[in-house]
Design an enzyme around this catalytic site. Structure first.
Site, PDB file in Angstrom:
ATOM      1  N   ALA A 283     -67.070 -15.093  89.822  1.00 17.81           N
ATOM      2  CA  ALA A 283     -67.641 -16.212  89.067  1.00 17.81           C
ATOM      3  C   ALA A 283     -69.061 -15.901  88.633  1.00 17.81           C
ATOM      4  CB  ALA A 283     -67.616 -17.490  89.912  1.00 17.81           C
ATOM      5  N   SER A 320     -66.879 -31.647  88.962  1.00 13.69           N
ATOM      6  CA  SER A 320     -67.343 -32.895  89.580  1.00 13.69           C
ATOM      7  C   SER A 320     -68.053 -33.730  88.522  1.00 13.69           C
ATOM      8  CB  SER A 320     -68.282 -32.591  90.755  1.00 13.69           C
ATOM      9  OG  SER A 320     -68.637 -33.772  91.441  1.00 13.69           O
ATOM     10  N   GLU A 350     -80.670 -10.095  92.209  1.00 13.09           N
ATOM     11  CA  GLU A 350     -80.276 -11.492  92.386  1.00 13.09           C
ATOM     12  C   GLU A 350     -79.860 -11.776  93.823  1.00 13.09           C
ATOM     13  OE1 GLU A 350     -77.332 -12.453  89.469  1.00 13.09           O
ATOM     14  OE2 GLU A 350     -78.583 -11.820  87.776  1.00 13.09           O
TER      15      GLU A 350
END
Length: 395
Positions: A283, A320, A350
Site C-alpha cells: 500500500a 471510513s 521513510e
C-alpha cells in the site's frame, strides 16, 4: 499549530483573510513585495496564476537570457541557459504579496533579472526554486500536474494571511497529494440508489484547521439538505484529511499463492492493541501526477521488490467515510512469486521496515477467518480473490 479560525476560503480559494493580517515569515518579517515580476513555467498557466494572484493583472510577453541562480531554503537553483520565455506582470501590491506568499510555500526565492520586451528591456524579479526549469515541460505538466497544482493552490491561497508561509512550506508536498485527490473526487460516480447531490445542498458557514502536519484535521460548521427537502441545523463535523492511496495484493495464479507484507502500524499502537505489527497488502499514497495504477506498481517495487503484471481493480472506496477523507483503490496484480520472492524492503528515508510473506491462497483465507488479518483493504481483497480465483487461474 494554532487553529486557523479564519479558514473560510480553504475550498473556494478567494483569498479570505483575517482583518489586518498579511503574509509574513515565521520571524514576523514582511514578505517581499514587488511590482514587476517575470513568470515562467507553470505560473504562466492562466488558471494557476488566477488562483495565486486573485484577480486580473497586466501581462506582457517577454524573455530572460543567460543563467540565473537563486538560493531558496539553503539550496541553489539554476534557471536554464540561453533564453527563457515567459510573461512580465505589473502587479498591485496585494497581488505581489500573494505571489510572494505562494512562492515561499512552494520553495522559491526572488531573483533580480532583466526582461527583454518587444520595445526594449526592463528590470524585474523572478522566482526561482522548487522544481528546476530543466525538468519542466509544458506538455507534461499540463497532462500530469496542472489540475492537481491548481487544486493545491486553492488550498494554499485559502490560508493566505491565516497561516504562515513557512508552516505551509513544510507540508506543501502533502497538499499537492490532496489536490490530486480533489481532482479524482470531482469525477462523478454512479447515482442509481443514493441521493444525487445538487448545487446548494451543503451550506458551509465556517472552516477551521486545528491541526496540520503530515496529515491534517479540518472542522466544518455546515448545514445539509435533509431527505424532506429542508435544511438540518448547523452542525460541526471534523474530518481527518488524507490523500488517496492504493493497495495491491500480488497473486501468482500458477502457484496459487499471494505475497503479504508486514510492518509496524501506529494506528493499532495508539488504540492500545497488544499486536501492532500488521499483515497487509502492499500500500501507499498516490503522488501528484501519478495514476493509481502507477502508484501500485511503484509501491510494489519499494515494499516488495516486485514487478507486477496485469492489474485487476477490486474496488474504489472510502474505508471510513464518517470522518476520514482517504479514498482507496484496491487491486489484485498477477505476479511471478517463486520461493525466493519474499524479503525485507522499504524506503530507508521513510523509516520503512517491511517484511514479505509468501503463502498459499488457503492460508490467506485461514488468516482472514481467524482475525489475524484485521485490516479492511486486505479482507476486502481476499474475498474478491476468493470469488475471482477460478477465472484468474483459468486465464
Amino acid at each position: 499549530m494554532r487553529a486557523a479560525d479564519g479558514l473560510c476560503a480553504l475550498h473556494r480559494g478567494d483569498g479570505c483573510r483575517k482583518r489586518g493580517s498579511g503574509p509574513a515569515d515565521r520571524k514576523g518579517r514582511a514578505a517581499l513585495v514587488v511590482s514587476l515580476v517575470f513568470l515562467y513555467g507553470p505560473l504562466c498557466d492562466t488558471a494557476l496564476r488566477a488562483v495565486v494572484l486573485g484577480g486580473g493583472v497586466s501581462v506582457q510577453a517577454g524573455s530572460v537570457a543567460g543563467v540565473l541562480h537563486a538560493t531558496a531554503h539553503g539550496a541553489t537553483w539554476a534557471l536554464g541557459a540561453g533564453v527563457v520565455r515567459g510573461d512580465l506582470l505589473r502587479l498591485t501590491d496585494e497581488a505581489a504579496a500573494r505571489l510572494a506568499f505562494y512562492a515561499r510555500v512552494t520553495g522559491q526565492a526572488a531573483v533580480p533579472c532583466e526582461v527583454a520586451l518587444a520595445e526594449g528591456s526592463v528590470a524585474a524579479v523572478l522566482y526561482a526554486g522548487g522544481d528546476a526549469l530543466a525538468a519542466w515541460s509544458a506538455g507534461d505538466w499540463e497532462r500530469d500536474f496542472a489540475a492537481a497544482a491548481v487544486a493545491a493552490a486553492r488550498d494554499v491561497m485559502g490560508l493566505y494571511g491565516v497561516v504562515a508561509a513557512d508552516v505551509l512550506a513544510r507540508r506543501y508536498g502533502h497538499m499537492l497529494v490532496r489536490g490530486a485527490a480533489r481532482v479524482r473526487a470531482a469525477v462523478a460516480g454512479p447515482v442509481t440508489a443514493r441521493r444525487a447531490q445538487g448545487a446548494g445542498d451543503v451550506d458551509v458557514a465556517r472552516v477551521a484547521l486545528p491541526y496540520a502536519n503530515y496529515f491534517a484535521v479540518e472542522e466544518h460548521d455546515l448545514r445539509f439538505r435533509r431527505f424532506d427537502g429542508s435544511f438540518s441545523d448547523t452542525v460541526k463535523r471534523a474530518a481527518f484529511v488524507m490523500g488517496d492511496a492504493v493497495t495491491v495484493l500480488p497473486y501468482d495464479p500458477v502457484r496459487d499463492r499471494v505475497l503479504l507484507v508486514e510492518q509496524f502500524r501506529a494506528g493499532p499502537y495508539v488504540r492500545g492493541d497488544g499486536e501492532c505489527w500488521s499483515l497487509e497488502a502492499i500500500a501507499g499514497r498516490i503522488d501528484a501526477g501519478e495514476s493509481p495504477e502507477d502508484a501500485a506498481r511503484r509501491e510494489a517495487v519499494e515494499e516488495a521488490g516486485l514487478r507486477l503484471g496485469a492489474l485487476e481493480l477490486v474496488a474504489g472506496y472510502y474505508p471510513s467515510p464518517g470522518a476520514v477523507t482517504e479514498f482507496l483503490y484496491s487491486y489484485v496484480a498477477l505476479a511471478d512469486l517463486p520461493d525466493d520472492a519474499a524479503g525485507v524492503f522499504g524506503v530507508e528515508g521513510e523509516a520503512e521496515d517491511i517484511r514479505g510473506h509468501l503463502m498459499g491462497f488457503g492460508r490467506l483465507m485461514e488468516l482472514v477467518a481467524s482475525g489475524e488479518v484485521n485490516n479492511s483493504p486486505l479482507i476486502l481483497t481476499a474475498l474478491w480473490l476468493q470469488r475471482e480465483r477460478g477465472r484468474l487461474r483459468a486465464g
